[in-house]
Enzyme design. Sequence first.
Site, PDB file in Angstrom:
ATOM      1  N   CYS A 110       0.609  -0.845   4.396  1.00 50.02           N
ATOM      2  CA  CYS A 110      -0.397  -0.771   3.327  1.00 50.02           C
ATOM      3  C   CYS A 110      -0.200  -1.950   2.377  1.00 50.02           C
ATOM      4  CB  CYS A 110      -0.332   0.573   2.599  1.00 50.02           C
ATOM      5  SG  CYS A 110       1.325   1.038   2.050  1.00 50.02           S
ATOM      6  N   SER A 111       0.313  -1.687   1.175  1.00 47.39           N
ATOM      7  CA  SER A 111       0.515  -2.801   0.220  1.00 47.39           C
ATOM      8  C   SER A 111       1.649  -2.473  -0.741  1.00 47.39           C
ATOM      9  CB  SER A 111      -0.777  -3.074  -0.551  1.00 47.39           C
ATOM     10  OG  SER A 111      -1.195  -1.908  -1.243  1.00 47.39           O
ATOM     11  N   CYS A 112       2.741  -1.888  -0.231  1.00 50.55           N
ATOM     12  CA  CYS A 112       3.891  -1.590  -1.087  1.00 50.55           C
ATOM     13  C   CYS A 112       4.398  -2.885  -1.718  1.00 50.55           C
ATOM     14  CB  CYS A 112       4.991  -0.926  -0.272  1.00 50.55           C
ATOM     15  SG  CYS A 112       4.508   0.688   0.378  1.00 50.55           S
TER      16      CYS A 112
END
Length: 203
Positions: free
Chosen positions: A110-112
């Site tokens: 995702c976009s951690c």
Amino acid sequence: MSHDHDHDHDNELDPFAARVRALETILTQKGLIDPAAIDVIVDSYETKIGPRNGAKVVAKAWLEPDFAAWLKRDATAAIGSLGYTGRQGEHMQAVFNTADTHNLVVCTLCSCYPWSVLGLPPVWYKAPPYRSRAVIDPRGVLEEFGLTLPATTKIRVWDSTAELRYLVVPMRPKGTDGWSEERLADLVTRDAMIGTGLAREPA
């Protein structure tokens, strides 16, 4: 893949982000908010306020060997000692670039991203092309960011997760002996702390 052009990611938004986007659209249509003003605020957090925290961490590590050792051993505690804690920065690991090894951070799922030290993630960090290609062809991705490394330099890719996020500590530029922490921090960019760039060279 260019990192400085707009992408259409509406279909990539998580439910919370989609609700925020919908609310922003409604408020804009009603004339209650100015999208340009929001863009300025977001840009400040993305490129100025947030990354300045990380830059101070890096500069302190450059200047103080004891702090650098602590950062390597327990980045969460070392960063927290400077007051940088909170959202998506609860569990941190610092990875140090060397003359032989360059580190690159990506979140393949995702976009951690470590908001507490880097602010808001850039759009390209969340884009599927970066998330997939950074693992498959990291050298090629770095070249598209304008960073060409020697063929002998090993590139290590770190996959950020909900449990652990990474901070790249770039190498200290030459010609900075005797510089203050504040002056050194000015050389540290957000991209350098993700690994898609290097620290700025002194003017």
